[in-house]
Design a protein around this motif. Sequence first.
Motif, PDB file in Angstrom:
ATOM      1  N   LEU A 109       0.834  -1.194   0.000  1.00 38.98           N
ATOM      2  CA  LEU A 109       0.000   0.000   0.000  1.00 38.98           C
ATOM      3  C   LEU A 109       0.871   1.247   0.000  1.00 38.98           C
ATOM      4  CD1 LEU A 109      -2.665  -0.981   2.698  1.00 38.98           C
ATOM      5  CD2 LEU A 109      -2.878  -1.167   0.213  1.00 38.98           C
ATOM      6  N   LYS A 110       0.458   2.240  -0.756  1.00 39.82           N
ATOM      7  CA  LYS A 110       1.171   3.510  -0.720  1.00 39.82           C
ATOM      8  C   LYS A 110       0.938   4.173   0.633  1.00 39.82           C
ATOM      9  CE  LYS A 110       1.014   4.271  -5.706  1.00 39.82           C
ATOM     10  NZ  LYS A 110       0.574   5.162  -6.807  1.00 39.82           N
ATOM     11  N   GLU A 111       1.882   5.033   1.009  1.00 42.82           N
ATOM     12  CA  GLU A 111       1.844   5.650   2.330  1.00 42.82           C
ATOM     13  C   GLU A 111       0.552   6.421   2.576  1.00 42.82           C
ATOM     14  OE1 GLU A 111       4.812   8.621   4.281  1.00 42.82           O
ATOM     15  OE2 GLU A 111       5.936   6.816   3.762  1.00 42.82           O
ATOM     16  N   ASP A 112      -0.007   7.000   1.499  1.00 36.67           N
ATOM     17  CA  ASP A 112      -1.216   7.810   1.660  1.00 36.67           C
ATOM     18  C   ASP A 112      -2.501   7.022   1.408  1.00 36.67           C
ATOM     19  OD1 ASP A 112      -0.910   7.429  -1.032  1.00 36.67           O
ATOM     20  OD2 ASP A 112      -1.141   9.539  -1.610  1.00 36.67           O
ATOM     21  N   ASP A 113      -2.395   5.707   1.281  1.00 34.40           N
ATOM     22  CA  ASP A 113      -3.582   4.873   1.061  1.00 34.40           C
ATOM     23  C   ASP A 113      -4.406   4.829   2.350  1.00 34.40           C
ATOM     24  OD1 ASP A 113      -5.415   2.652   0.705  1.00 34.40           O
ATOM     25  OD2 ASP A 113      -4.134   1.948  -0.915  1.00 34.40           O
ATOM     26  N   SER A 114      -5.638   5.246   2.280  1.00 30.83           N
ATOM     27  CA  SER A 114      -6.486   5.333   3.471  1.00 30.83           C
ATOM     28  C   SER A 114      -6.725   3.980   4.132  1.00 30.83           C
ATOM     29  CB  SER A 114      -7.834   5.972   3.117  1.00 30.83           C
ATOM     30  OG  SER A 114      -8.531   5.174   2.168  1.00 30.83           O
ATOM     31  N   ARG A 115      -6.561   2.905   3.371  1.00 30.72           N
ATOM     32  CA  ARG A 115      -6.800   1.571   3.936  1.00 30.72           C
ATOM     33  C   ARG A 115      -5.809   1.236   5.048  1.00 30.72           C
ATOM     34  NH1 ARG A 115      -6.731  -2.115  -1.258  1.00 30.72           N
ATOM     35  NH2 ARG A 115      -5.198  -0.524  -1.840  1.00 30.72           N
ATOM     36  N   LEU A 116      -4.603   1.786   4.974  1.00 29.02           N
ATOM     37  CA  LEU A 116      -3.609   1.521   6.019  1.00 29.02           C
ATOM     38  C   LEU A 116      -4.084   2.075   7.357  1.00 29.02           C
ATOM     39  CD1 LEU A 116      -0.908   0.581   7.076  1.00 29.02           C
ATOM     40  CD2 LEU A 116       0.125   2.696   6.180  1.00 29.02           C
ATOM     41  N   TRP A 117      -4.478   3.349   7.377  1.00 30.10           N
ATOM     42  CA  TRP A 117      -4.971   3.977   8.600  1.00 30.10           C
ATOM     43  C   TRP A 117      -6.252   3.294   9.073  1.00 30.10           C
ATOM     44  CZ3 TRP A 117      -4.226   6.245  12.872  1.00 30.10           C
ATOM     45  CH2 TRP A 117      -5.222   6.952  13.534  1.00 30.10           C
ATOM     46  N   GLN A 118      -7.160   3.011   8.156  1.00 31.35           N
ATOM     47  CA  GLN A 118      -8.417   2.358   8.521  1.00 31.35           C
ATOM     48  C   GLN A 118      -8.165   0.999   9.164  1.00 31.35           C
ATOM     49  OE1 GLN A 118     -10.444   2.354   4.750  1.00 31.35           O
ATOM     50  NE2 GLN A 118     -10.956   4.530   4.855  1.00 31.35           N
ATOM     51  N   SER A 119      -7.178   0.277   8.650  1.00 32.38           N
ATOM     52  CA  SER A 119      -6.879  -1.044   9.212  1.00 32.38           C
ATOM     53  C   SER A 119      -6.298  -0.929  10.615  1.00 32.38           C
ATOM     54  CB  SER A 119      -5.923  -1.816   8.309  1.00 32.38           C
ATOM     55  OG  SER A 119      -4.620  -1.254   8.302  1.00 32.38           O
ATOM     56  N   MET A 120      -5.498   0.118  10.856  1.00 27.74           N
ATOM     57  CA  MET A 120      -4.942   0.325  12.193  1.00 27.74           C
ATOM     58  C   MET A 120      -6.043   0.642  13.199  1.00 27.74           C
ATOM     59  SD  MET A 120      -1.496   2.514  11.384  1.00 27.74           S
ATOM     60  CE  MET A 120      -0.040   1.731  10.702  1.00 27.74           C
ATOM     61  N   VAL A 121      -6.989   1.471  12.782  1.00 22.57           N
ATOM     62  CA  VAL A 121      -8.126   1.791  13.647  1.00 22.57           C
ATOM     63  C   VAL A 121      -8.940   0.532  13.920  1.00 22.57           C
ATOM     64  CG1 VAL A 121     -10.288   3.084  13.830  1.00 22.57           C
ATOM     65  CG2 VAL A 121      -8.245   4.197  12.905  1.00 22.57           C
ATOM     66  N   ALA A 122      -9.176  -0.242  12.864  1.00 23.03           N
ATOM     67  CA  ALA A 122      -9.969  -1.468  13.009  1.00 23.03           C
ATOM     68  C   ALA A 122      -9.281  -2.471  13.928  1.00 23.03           C
ATOM     69  CB  ALA A 122     -10.226  -2.081  11.636  1.00 23.03           C
ATOM     70  N   LEU A 123      -7.964  -2.593  13.819  1.00 22.46           N
ATOM     71  CA  LEU A 123      -7.220  -3.503  14.700  1.00 22.46           C
ATOM     72  C   LEU A 123      -7.360  -3.091  16.156  1.00 22.46           C
ATOM     73  CD1 LEU A 123      -3.827  -4.236  12.884  1.00 22.46           C
ATOM     74  CD2 LEU A 123      -5.475  -5.933  13.678  1.00 22.46           C
ATOM     75  N   THR A 124      -7.222  -1.787  16.408  1.00 19.06           N
ATOM     76  CA  THR A 124      -7.335  -1.288  17.779  1.00 19.06           C
ATOM     77  C   THR A 124      -8.735  -1.546  18.328  1.00 19.06           C
ATOM     78  OG1 THR A 124      -5.744   0.447  17.232  1.00 19.06           O
ATOM     79  CG2 THR A 124      -7.004   0.722  19.259  1.00 19.06           C
ATOM     80  N   GLU A 125      -9.736  -1.264  17.534  1.00 18.04           N
ATOM     81  CA  GLU A 125     -11.119  -1.478  17.977  1.00 18.04           C
ATOM     82  C   GLU A 125     -11.401  -2.955  18.219  1.00 18.04           C
ATOM     83  OE1 GLU A 125     -13.388   0.368  14.883  1.00 18.04           O
ATOM     84  OE2 GLU A 125     -13.254   2.373  15.788  1.00 18.04           O
ATOM     85  N   LYS A 126     -10.777  -3.810  17.426  1.00 14.91           N
ATOM     86  CA  LYS A 126     -11.006  -5.254  17.573  1.00 14.91           C
ATOM     87  C   LYS A 126     -10.434  -5.791  18.885  1.00 14.91           C
ATOM     88  CE  LYS A 126      -9.999  -9.723  15.394  1.00 14.91           C
ATOM     89  NZ  LYS A 126      -9.431 -10.416  14.216  1.00 14.91           N
ATOM     90  N   TYR A 127      -9.250  -5.311  19.253  1.00 14.52           N
ATOM     91  CA  TYR A 127      -8.558  -5.925  20.379  1.00 14.52           C
ATOM     92  C   TYR A 127      -8.661  -5.149  21.699  1.00 14.52           C
ATOM     93  CZ  TYR A 127      -6.736  -9.249  17.040  1.00 14.52           C
ATOM     94  OH  TYR A 127      -6.642 -10.241  16.090  1.00 14.52           O
ATOM     95  N   GLU A 128      -9.054  -3.894  21.670  1.00 19.95           N
ATOM     96  CA  GLU A 128      -9.286  -3.179  22.926  1.00 19.95           C
ATOM     97  C   GLU A 128     -10.549  -3.727  23.600  1.00 19.95           C
ATOM     98  OE1 GLU A 128      -7.899  -0.605  24.797  1.00 19.95           O
ATOM     99  OE2 GLU A 128      -6.102  -0.889  23.566  1.00 19.95           O
ATOM    100  N   GLU A 129     -10.530  -3.756  24.915  1.00 26.60           N
ATOM    101  CA  GLU A 129     -11.724  -4.176  25.655  1.00 26.60           C
ATOM    102  C   GLU A 129     -12.867  -3.200  25.378  1.00 26.60           C
ATOM    103  OE1 GLU A 129     -12.296  -6.810  27.520  1.00 26.60           O
ATOM    104  OE2 GLU A 129     -10.270  -7.639  27.262  1.00 26.60           O
ATOM    105  N   PRO A 130     -14.107  -3.677  25.349  1.00 26.46           N
ATOM    106  CA  PRO A 130     -15.247  -2.786  25.088  1.00 26.46           C
ATOM    107  C   PRO A 130     -15.320  -1.608  26.069  1.00 26.46           C
ATOM    108  CG  PRO A 130     -15.936  -5.080  24.976  1.00 26.46           C
ATOM    109  CD  PRO A 130     -14.522  -5.082  25.485  1.00 26.46           C
ATOM    110  N   THR A 131     -14.828  -1.802  27.290  1.00 26.62           N
ATOM    111  CA  THR A 131     -14.889  -0.744  28.302  1.00 26.62           C
ATOM    112  C   THR A 131     -13.642   0.134  28.305  1.00 26.62           C
ATOM    113  OG1 THR A 131     -13.973  -2.291  29.922  1.00 26.62           O
ATOM    114  CG2 THR A 131     -16.383  -2.112  29.804  1.00 26.62           C
ATOM    115  N   SER A 132     -12.686  -0.145  27.393  1.00 25.92           N
ATOM    116  CA  SER A 132     -11.434   0.618  27.364  1.00 25.92           C
ATOM    117  C   SER A 132     -11.693   2.091  27.029  1.00 25.92           C
ATOM    118  CB  SER A 132     -10.480   0.014  26.328  1.00 25.92           C
ATOM    119  OG  SER A 132      -9.340   0.845  26.156  1.00 25.92           O
TER     120      SER A 132
END
Length: 206
Positions: A109-132
């Motif tokens: 992915l190119k550095e400015d590809d929005s999918r990179l940032w979106q995937s990082m957000v999605a990873l964090t949301e997936k693994y953080e506790e719901p009450t975090s």
Amino acid sequence: MYTPSYFEMNDRQEINEVIEAYGFATLTSLHEGSLTATQLPLLLSEDKTELIGHFAKGNKQWTDIEDQQVLVVFQGPHCYISPSWYETQNTVPTWNYVTVQVAGKVKLLKEDDSRLWQSMVALTEKYEEPTSAYNLLDVDPSYISSLSKGVVGFTISIDKVEGKAKLSQNHPKERVERVVERLRNMNKSDEKAIARWMEKKMKVKK
């Protein structure tokens, strides 16, 4: 992957569930002529046709991985099965496990590809506790920007996927019930998970 017919996983939804539940995978490719592997979290795309992740830029595996056909292994629960749990001693130990292998081609992915940032957000949301209280979106954008320069995003097309659930399907029902009962009573997460998988696959009554 060597998979006798009675251990095959043919339900794609079930395979996707393993990928999503055990997303910390091993990605193997050729790097400078040698097999190289990296353990890293991967996400399944919404349409289930790709995996997405990122390398640390310092990990040089990415430098020659573009357009390579790679192998990704998602290791599900696994545990030792003792012959002492059987009705006979005239047998040997084994290992029960669930695993999925994906083969596909890598695109960086190119550095400015929005999918990179979106995937990082999605990873964090997936693994953080719901009450975090933590939210990646609350982090200073300049700090995120500087960190982003240290990673290389990529996608892997899912060209071939194989699932294997080795769960004593080649043993008599009575023996499977004995194993499930022993695993169910062990205070270990993998053992309990394998017991649930065995019940699901073999329809063992609780």
